[in-house]
Design a protein around this motif. Sequence first.
Motif, PDB file in Angstrom:
ATOM      1  N   ARG A  88       0.825  -1.208   0.000  1.00 34.25           N
ATOM      2  CA  ARG A  88       0.000   0.000   0.000  1.00 34.25           C
ATOM      3  C   ARG A  88       0.860   1.259   0.000  1.00 34.25           C
ATOM      4  O   ARG A  88       0.605   2.202  -0.760  1.00 34.25           O
ATOM      5  CB  ARG A  88      -0.916  -0.015   1.239  1.00 34.25           C
ATOM      6  CG  ARG A  88      -1.727   1.259   1.435  1.00 34.25           C
ATOM      7  CD  ARG A  88      -2.492   1.223   2.740  1.00 34.25           C
ATOM      8  NE  ARG A  88      -1.604   1.138   3.894  1.00 34.25           N
ATOM      9  CZ  ARG A  88      -0.985   2.186   4.436  1.00 34.25           C
ATOM     10  NH1 ARG A  88      -1.146   3.394   3.917  1.00 34.25           N
ATOM     11  NH2 ARG A  88      -0.202   2.028   5.494  1.00 34.25           N
ATOM     12  N   VAL A  89       1.893   1.271   0.847  1.00 36.61           N
ATOM     13  CA  VAL A  89       2.766   2.445   0.941  1.00 36.61           C
ATOM     14  C   VAL A  89       3.503   2.657  -0.375  1.00 36.61           C
ATOM     15  O   VAL A  89       3.594   3.785  -0.882  1.00 36.61           O
ATOM     16  CB  VAL A  89       3.756   2.275   2.107  1.00 36.61           C
ATOM     17  CG1 VAL A  89       4.799   3.387   2.092  1.00 36.61           C
ATOM     18  CG2 VAL A  89       3.014   2.283   3.438  1.00 36.61           C
ATOM     19  N   TYR A  90       4.029   1.589  -0.958  1.00 35.88           N
ATOM     20  CA  TYR A  90       4.752   1.707  -2.215  1.00 35.88           C
ATOM     21  C   TYR A  90       3.835   2.195  -3.336  1.00 35.88           C
ATOM     22  O   TYR A  90       4.249   3.005  -4.179  1.00 35.88           O
ATOM     23  CB  TYR A  90       5.366   0.362  -2.605  1.00 35.88           C
ATOM     24  CG  TYR A  90       6.731   0.101  -2.017  1.00 35.88           C
ATOM     25  CD1 TYR A  90       6.982   0.313  -0.661  1.00 35.88           C
ATOM     26  CD2 TYR A  90       7.782  -0.373  -2.799  1.00 35.88           C
ATOM     27  CE1 TYR A  90       8.225   0.074  -0.104  1.00 35.88           C
ATOM     28  CE2 TYR A  90       9.043  -0.610  -2.254  1.00 35.88           C
ATOM     29  CZ  TYR A  90       9.253  -0.392  -0.914  1.00 35.88           C
ATOM     30  OH  TYR A  90      10.488  -0.631  -0.382  1.00 35.88           O
ATOM     31  N   ALA A  91       2.589   1.713  -3.342  1.00 37.40           N
ATOM     32  CA  ALA A  91       1.650   2.154  -4.377  1.00 37.40           C
ATOM     33  C   ALA A  91       1.416   3.657  -4.292  1.00 37.40           C
ATOM     34  O   ALA A  91       1.392   4.360  -5.311  1.00 37.40           O
ATOM     35  CB  ALA A  91       0.330   1.399  -4.244  1.00 37.40           C
ATOM     36  N   GLY A  92       1.254   4.178  -3.091  1.00 36.99           N
ATOM     37  CA  GLY A  92       1.054   5.611  -2.922  1.00 36.99           C
ATOM     38  C   GLY A  92       2.254   6.416  -3.377  1.00 36.99           C
ATOM     39  O   GLY A  92       2.107   7.489  -3.987  1.00 36.99           O
ATOM     40  N   ARG A  93       3.451   5.914  -3.110  1.00 36.44           N
ATOM     41  CA  ARG A  93       4.657   6.639  -3.513  1.00 36.44           C
ATOM     42  C   ARG A  93       4.879   6.567  -5.019  1.00 36.44           C
ATOM     43  O   ARG A  93       5.388   7.522  -5.621  1.00 36.44           O
ATOM     44  CB  ARG A  93       5.856   6.092  -2.747  1.00 36.44           C
ATOM     45  CG  ARG A  93       5.783   6.458  -1.262  1.00 36.44           C
ATOM     46  CD  ARG A  93       6.805   5.749  -0.403  1.00 36.44           C
ATOM     47  NE  ARG A  93       6.669   6.158   0.997  1.00 36.44           N
ATOM     48  CZ  ARG A  93       7.310   5.615   2.016  1.00 36.44           C
ATOM     49  NH1 ARG A  93       8.152   4.612   1.802  1.00 36.44           N
ATOM     50  NH2 ARG A  93       7.122   6.048   3.246  1.00 36.44           N
ATOM     51  N   LEU A  94       4.502   5.468  -5.631  1.00 41.39           N
ATOM     52  CA  LEU A  94       4.581   5.398  -7.095  1.00 41.39           C
ATOM     53  C   LEU A  94       3.607   6.380  -7.735  1.00 41.39           C
ATOM     54  O   LEU A  94       3.950   7.054  -8.716  1.00 41.39           O
ATOM     55  CB  LEU A  94       4.273   3.971  -7.565  1.00 41.39           C
ATOM     56  CG  LEU A  94       5.312   2.894  -7.254  1.00 41.39           C
ATOM     57  CD1 LEU A  94       4.816   1.543  -7.737  1.00 41.39           C
ATOM     58  CD2 LEU A  94       6.647   3.224  -7.890  1.00 41.39           C
ATOM     59  N   ALA A  95       2.390   6.459  -7.211  1.00 43.55           N
ATOM     60  CA  ALA A  95       1.414   7.410  -7.743  1.00 43.55           C
ATOM     61  C   ALA A  95       1.923   8.842  -7.595  1.00 43.55           C
ATOM     62  O   ALA A  95       1.757   9.678  -8.499  1.00 43.55           O
ATOM     63  CB  ALA A  95       0.073   7.238  -7.030  1.00 43.55           C
ATOM     64  N   LEU A  96       2.556   9.139  -6.461  1.00 46.38           N
ATOM     65  CA  LEU A  96       3.129  10.474  -6.250  1.00 46.38           C
ATOM     66  C   LEU A  96       4.175  10.781  -7.323  1.00 46.38           C
ATOM     67  O   LEU A  96       4.187  11.880  -7.906  1.00 46.38           O
ATOM     68  CB  LEU A  96       3.736  10.541  -4.854  1.00 46.38           C
ATOM     69  CG  LEU A  96       4.246  11.880  -4.326  1.00 46.38           C
ATOM     70  CD1 LEU A  96       4.271  11.855  -2.802  1.00 46.38           C
ATOM     71  CD2 LEU A  96       5.638  12.243  -4.835  1.00 46.38           C
ATOM     72  N   TYR A  97       5.051   9.824  -7.593  1.00 44.49           N
ATOM     73  CA  TYR A  97       6.102  10.030  -8.605  1.00 44.49           C
ATOM     74  C   TYR A  97       5.498  10.232  -9.992  1.00 44.49           C
ATOM     75  O   TYR A  97       5.895  11.151 -10.728  1.00 44.49           O
ATOM     76  CB  TYR A  97       7.043   8.823  -8.609  1.00 44.49           C
ATOM     77  CG  TYR A  97       8.016   8.814  -9.772  1.00 44.49           C
ATOM     78  CD1 TYR A  97       8.972   9.814  -9.919  1.00 44.49           C
ATOM     79  CD2 TYR A  97       7.968   7.809 -10.736  1.00 44.49           C
ATOM     80  CE1 TYR A  97       9.860   9.810 -10.979  1.00 44.49           C
ATOM     81  CE2 TYR A  97       8.854   7.794 -11.802  1.00 44.49           C
ATOM     82  CZ  TYR A  97       9.795   8.796 -11.923  1.00 44.49           C
ATOM     83  OH  TYR A  97      10.675   8.792 -12.980  1.00 44.49           O
ATOM     84  N   LEU A  98       4.526   9.415 -10.365  1.00 41.19           N
ATOM     85  CA  LEU A  98       3.926   9.523 -11.690  1.00 41.19           C
ATOM     86  C   LEU A  98       3.185  10.842 -11.857  1.00 41.19           C
ATOM     87  O   LEU A  98       3.245  11.475 -12.928  1.00 41.19           O
ATOM     88  CB  LEU A  98       2.984   8.346 -11.927  1.00 41.19           C
ATOM     89  CG  LEU A  98       3.648   6.970 -11.994  1.00 41.19           C
ATOM     90  CD1 LEU A  98       2.600   5.865 -12.048  1.00 41.19           C
ATOM     91  CD2 LEU A  98       4.590   6.877 -13.195  1.00 41.19           C
ATOM     92  N   ASN A  99       2.496  11.290 -10.821  1.00 43.28           N
ATOM     93  CA  ASN A  99       1.804  12.580 -10.895  1.00 43.28           C
ATOM     94  C   ASN A  99       2.792  13.733 -11.006  1.00 43.28           C
ATOM     95  O   ASN A  99       2.560  14.707 -11.740  1.00 43.28           O
ATOM     96  CB  ASN A  99       0.924  12.776  -9.654  1.00 43.28           C
ATOM     97  CG  ASN A  99      -0.363  11.984  -9.725  1.00 43.28           C
ATOM     98  OD1 ASN A  99      -0.932  11.828 -10.797  1.00 43.28           O
ATOM     99  ND2 ASN A  99      -0.816  11.472  -8.596  1.00 43.28           N
TER     100      ASN A  99
END
Length: 386
Positions: free
Chosen positions: A52-63
């Motif tokens: 879950r934490v990694y998914a949120g950080r990936l979304a942050l990077y992509l945005n």
Amino acid sequence: MEHVFVAERSISPSTGLKRWVVADTATYTRHAPACAFLQGLRNKGRSPNTERVYAGRLALYLNHCHARGVDWAAPSFLALSQLQQHLITEPLPPRSRRTRAWAPPRYRSRGTANAVMIVVAEFLRFSALHGLVAPATVSLLSQPKFLRFAPPGYDTGENNQWRHIQAAAFRFQITEPGYEDLTPEQIRHMIGQVPRARDKFLIALLAATGLRIGEALGLHQQDLHFLASSQMLGCTLTGPHLHVHRRLDNPNHALAKSPRSRSIPTTPELVALYTDYQHERDRVPEAAHHPMVFVNLFRPPLGRAMSYPNTKQAFERWARTAGHPARPHILRHSAATRWLRDGVDRDVVQRLMGHASPLSLQRYRHVDDTELRAAVDHLQALKEQP
């Protein structure tokens, strides 16, 4: 319409499997490389919370990349540097809609920014292995470094050849804060301030055994062997103890960090608190047949296994009541520190804590003011001897 990437938990309609994905809210499609990376985490046995934490950080990077017109698969050194600075200078969104307009803005710490950059680097390296990212991009992620001071146990080689390492290029230098711990008096006061037997047992369990919160919430009733002899249960260990197992199907997604099972002896005081909790639990019919140790008893859905978020909120309430920090990991640190101060062999402490490496114990050993005073007094006594 602007593309916005979000981390969402998905449920397979055919198998019911729950997993975290990164999705584009404009096209209702998954970001395939990010989802493949998350799948790799699951294949390695990482916990759902880590996913879950990694998914949120990936979304942050992509945005971040999308908002600045940067190709996520080919960021320049400047783009990665800008991301690193953005992480500590961009205010975080309010915790809730009820947050006052005049409340001061919140920012990520440098430690949190480092954690985000680690995920970004792992994602880019993973994508490079699958031909989605050029090797030149991966080369930006690290830089040569000479270890002047090697960590304890690190083999630098006969000619110090292993002092030359590759270190993360985008990492803030931060001061290690060390681990907080509580005194036995503070722990007893905290237990005394909590009115419910279940919560007293949870606090005492973490403080007495050094369990991680995921290990505690993942306990099944069959894991608690609190009798003088457990032979009737098929267990040859003597005395009250508990077993820690890693299970991937816990209903609350609680997961033991280590894949290796271990047993931990318990004290008569802890057994007594568990007995009180059992009496409290017996008054809730919905909890009667649930296999998990820690379940909801005071708010719906009654009888359901306690979750990470609910436990976190409970510890925040207990901390306010006790008047000092009170997080699950502080109790774990307190157990390790107490064992080390009492002279318990480090190999035994390592086994109790479930650490794979003895180096993990380095930060647990605190030196307090009493020990400093004792050392100085001892030296003075030696000088005064005839």
